[in-house]
Design a protein around this motif. Structure first.
Motif, PDB file in Angstrom:
ATOM      1  N   THR A 314       0.825  -1.213   0.000  1.00 37.71           N
ATOM      2  CA  THR A 314       0.000   0.000   0.000  1.00 37.71           C
ATOM      3  C   THR A 314       0.857   1.260   0.000  1.00 37.71           C
ATOM      4  OG1 THR A 314      -0.112  -0.212   2.405  1.00 37.71           O
ATOM      5  CG2 THR A 314      -1.983  -1.075   1.134  1.00 37.71           C
ATOM      6  N   GLN A 315       1.984   1.255   0.741  1.00 38.91           N
ATOM      7  CA  GLN A 315       2.876   2.426   0.731  1.00 38.91           C
ATOM      8  C   GLN A 315       3.456   2.655  -0.650  1.00 38.91           C
ATOM      9  OE1 GLN A 315       5.737   1.650   3.790  1.00 38.91           O
ATOM     10  NE2 GLN A 315       4.327   2.184   5.482  1.00 38.91           N
ATOM     11  N   GLU A 316       3.870   1.564  -1.303  1.00 38.58           N
ATOM     12  CA  GLU A 316       4.408   1.698  -2.666  1.00 38.58           C
ATOM     13  C   GLU A 316       3.332   2.209  -3.626  1.00 38.58           C
ATOM     14  OE1 GLU A 316       5.955  -2.076  -3.653  1.00 38.58           O
ATOM     15  OE2 GLU A 316       7.734  -1.910  -2.365  1.00 38.58           O
ATOM     16  N   GLU A 317       2.104   1.697  -3.433  1.00 38.49           N
ATOM     17  CA  GLU A 317       1.017   2.155  -4.303  1.00 38.49           C
ATOM     18  C   GLU A 317       0.722   3.631  -4.100  1.00 38.49           C
ATOM     19  OE1 GLU A 317      -2.249  -0.348  -3.451  1.00 38.49           O
ATOM     20  OE2 GLU A 317      -1.506  -2.053  -4.618  1.00 38.49           O
ATOM     21  N   GLU A 318       0.765   4.105  -2.828  1.00 37.41           N
ATOM     22  CA  GLU A 318       0.545   5.531  -2.567  1.00 37.41           C
ATOM     23  C   GLU A 318       1.597   6.388  -3.243  1.00 37.41           C
ATOM     24  OE1 GLU A 318       0.405   5.971   1.610  1.00 37.41           O
ATOM     25  OE2 GLU A 318      -1.650   5.183   1.826  1.00 37.41           O
ATOM     26  N   LYS A 319       2.876   5.945  -3.146  1.00 36.85           N
ATOM     27  CA  LYS A 319       3.952   6.694  -3.820  1.00 36.85           C
ATOM     28  C   LYS A 319       3.721   6.741  -5.323  1.00 36.85           C
ATOM     29  CE  LYS A 319       7.557   5.778  -0.402  1.00 36.85           C
ATOM     30  NZ  LYS A 319       8.851   5.081  -0.145  1.00 36.85           N
ATOM     31  N   ASN A 320       3.353   5.583  -5.872  1.00 40.85           N
ATOM     32  CA  ASN A 320       3.105   5.538  -7.325  1.00 40.85           C
ATOM     33  C   ASN A 320       1.946   6.447  -7.723  1.00 40.85           C
ATOM     34  OD1 ASN A 320       5.147   3.643  -7.807  1.00 40.85           O
ATOM     35  ND2 ASN A 320       3.784   1.925  -7.287  1.00 40.85           N
ATOM     36  N   GLN A 321       0.903   6.480  -6.877  1.00 41.87           N
ATOM     37  CA  GLN A 321      -0.235   7.356  -7.168  1.00 41.87           C
ATOM     38  C   GLN A 321       0.152   8.818  -7.136  1.00 41.87           C
ATOM     39  OE1 GLN A 321      -3.336   6.330  -4.432  1.00 41.87           O
ATOM     40  NE2 GLN A 321      -3.904   4.431  -5.498  1.00 41.87           N
ATOM     41  N   LYS A 322       0.961   9.202  -6.117  1.00 40.69           N
ATOM     42  CA  LYS A 322       1.416  10.601  -6.043  1.00 40.69           C
ATOM     43  C   LYS A 322       2.234  10.981  -7.269  1.00 40.69           C
ATOM     44  CE  LYS A 322       1.524  10.972  -1.004  1.00 40.69           C
ATOM     45  NZ  LYS A 322       2.402  11.115   0.190  1.00 40.69           N
ATOM     46  N   ILE A 323       3.130  10.068  -7.673  1.00 40.20           N
ATOM     47  CA  ILE A 323       3.971  10.346  -8.858  1.00 40.20           C
ATOM     48  C   ILE A 323       3.100  10.494 -10.099  1.00 40.20           C
ATOM     49  CG2 ILE A 323       5.734   9.352 -10.350  1.00 40.20           C
ATOM     50  CD1 ILE A 323       6.817   7.992  -7.676  1.00 40.20           C
ATOM     51  N   SER A 324       2.104   9.602 -10.220  1.00 38.91           N
ATOM     52  CA  SER A 324       1.233   9.668 -11.407  1.00 38.91           C
ATOM     53  C   SER A 324       0.408  10.957 -11.420  1.00 38.91           C
ATOM     54  CB  SER A 324       0.297   8.457 -11.428  1.00 38.91           C
ATOM     55  OG  SER A 324      -0.545   8.472 -10.278  1.00 38.91           O
TER      56      SER A 324
END
Length: 505
Positions: A314-324
């Protein structure tokens, strides 16, 4: 309008109607129309008008209510029969807000009444006028005129009277009747059996036969539980119920005792062997739950590891979402900049094309260089077009006007300063027309000032001369003033006669 109110006699009763439009105060002429007022007051005390609607609406004329049937066909008076009309010479339908009795003919008054929206002289000596709407509640009454009306003068959404209250009762001997409350009769709905029209079906005869068989079977087996064995005619399924024999419970110690007795007959069993078997069985029982508990611990460990993996994911997904999201914002900004650049480019191209067209038009004008009038025309046109382009709006326009005003003020101050310095240096000379024309053509005339008061000193004032504020007050009945007027009239007549004689000569 004041003469109308003065002509009306004083009222002696007051009733409050609470409606869906608001409160309406009605004052009554109980002395002039005692029967109508008594009828209205008693019906209000009895709550006869509660829940009734204003069933008739004629815009610009009247609104009618007071019918318990809410259609204009009902309503009874307190006397048990229609009562006579009551007219008075000082009561006239001369304005809005008057209350009258509705009737279908002469001496046919019941419980229905109406309010007027305008002067209605055609109702005089036909309908009894017994009250008026007072105060600001007239505006609530006028709201009854608003709404949609059908072709039968019935409002689509009729307003109604919620309740009535008698604020001032002019009749102390009124005893309200106890009216029976209308009871609503509940109609019992009879269940009708559905009838199928088999004539509409192409296979109606077969369906009708099957329907008869099913109805007979349902009547026979009504209230019984049914299964597939009862309904179908399958030979494999038996319709008879299975009878299960009841077994008597046998005691375990007897069985053990029998087994032990059998064993004793065959082999001699010692107490030590029996005890060893019991211990082994107990140990086997205790070992089973421990073995069952071990996989639970393993499951808990696996679940905790899975939760940690989920948290990391979930932390990795949040980072990916912010980057996107950041990438999408940057792309949108780039797209907006491209659009602005294209728009600016289009505007510049249009301006260049307009300037080229203007230049072409200037070149097309023949004789512009040779003729001075054409040159002047082109120059003035360019000035006005430039002014039209530079017109501002809003705050920019205010700043521009304020700057122009400050420039004008500074210009006036400079010109006044120059004119004062020149007046001090120069002596007064005779004015020439050429100098005046020069001043008018330039801006020197702005320094001039208008003075209406003469600065010539007053040496002495004649006492016989009268000032501008002086005025004579005299009484025309005084004989001295009459003589003066006679002298003036005589002098005027003599002057007229002399002038007429000169004309004849």
């Amino acid at each position: 309008m004041s003469n109308i109110y003065i002509q009306e006699p004083p009222t002696s009763g007051k009733v409050l109607l609470r409606t869906t439009v608001g409160d309406i105060d009605i004052e009554l002429w109980a002395r002039e129309c005692p029967k109508a007022c008594r009828n209205f007051v008693q019906l209000c005390l009895e709550g006869y008008y509660n829940g009734t609607t204003f069933h008739r609406l004629v815009k610009g004329f009247i609104v009618q209510g007071g019918d318990p049937n809410n259609d204009g066909t009902g309503g009874e008076s307190i006397y048990g029969h229609p009562f006579k009309d009551e007219f008075h010479s000082r009561l006239r339908y001369s304005r809005r807000g008057l209350v009258g009795m509705a009737s279908s003919g002469k001496d046919d008054n019941g419980s229905q009444f109406f309010f007027t929206f305008a002067p209605t002289p055609e109702l005089e000596n036909k309908n009894t006028l017994f009250g008026k709407v007072t105060g600001d509640t007239v505006f609530n009454m006028l709201k009854l005129e608003e709404g949609i009306v059908d072709h039968q003068e019935r409002p689509m959404y009729a307003h109604r009277i919620i309740s009535t209250e008698v604020l001032s009762n002019p009749f102390n001997d009124i005893v309200p009747r106890s009216l029976p409350k209308p009871t609503k009769v509940k109609k019992s709905k009879k269940e009708k059996q559905g009838v199928k029209n088999f004539g509409l079906l192409s296979f109606g005869e077969e369906a009708e036969g099957d329907e008869q068989e099913t109805t007979i079977f349902v009547k026979q087996n009504a209230g019984k539980a049914k299964s597939l064995h009862d309904v179908t005619d399958d030979p494999k399924l038996s319709k008879e119920a299975i009878k299960v024999p009841k077994k008597e419970p046998e005691s375990e110690p007897e069985q053990n005792y029998e087994h032990l007795s059998d064993d004793c007959e065959e082999e001699p069993v010692t107490k030590s062997s029996i005890n060893s078997d019991i211990i082994k069985s107990k140990l086997s029982r205790t070992s089973k739950p421990t073995s069952a508990k071990q996989p639970k611990r393993e499951d808990i460990k696996s679940e905790s590891e899975d939760d940690e993996d989920d948290v990391l994911m979930t932390q990795e997904e949040e980072k990916n979402q912010k980057i996107s999201k950041e990438k999408s914002k940057i792309r949108e900004e780039i797209a907006s900049l491209k659009r602005q650049y294209q728009m600016d480019k289009v505007i510049k191209d249009k301006q260049l094309s307009k300037e080229s067209e203007k230049n072409a038009k200037k070149d097309d004008i023949k004789g512009a260089n040779e003729n001075q009038y054409i040159k002047d025309f082109i120059q003035t046109k360019e000035k006005y077009t430039a002014k039209a382009k530079t017109t501002l709006k809003g705050q920019g326009r205010e700043e521009f006007t304020l700057s122009l005003l400050s420039k004008f003020k500074s210009k006036l101050n400079n010109l006044k300063y120059k004119s004062n310095s020149e007046d001090d240096e120069k002596e007064p000379k005779d004015v020439d027309d050429n100098e005046v024309e020069k001043e008018i053509s330039g801006d020197d005339w702005l320094a001039h000032s208008l003075n209406f008061n003469s600065n010539v000193p007053v040496l002495a004032k004649d006492a016989s001369t009268k000032g501008d504020d002086w005025y004579d007050v005299y009484d025309p009945r005084n004989p001295l003033n009459k003589r003066k007027r006679g002298a003036t009239d005589h002098s005027k007549s003599s002057q007229k006669s002399k002038s007429s004689r000169q004309n004849y000569k």
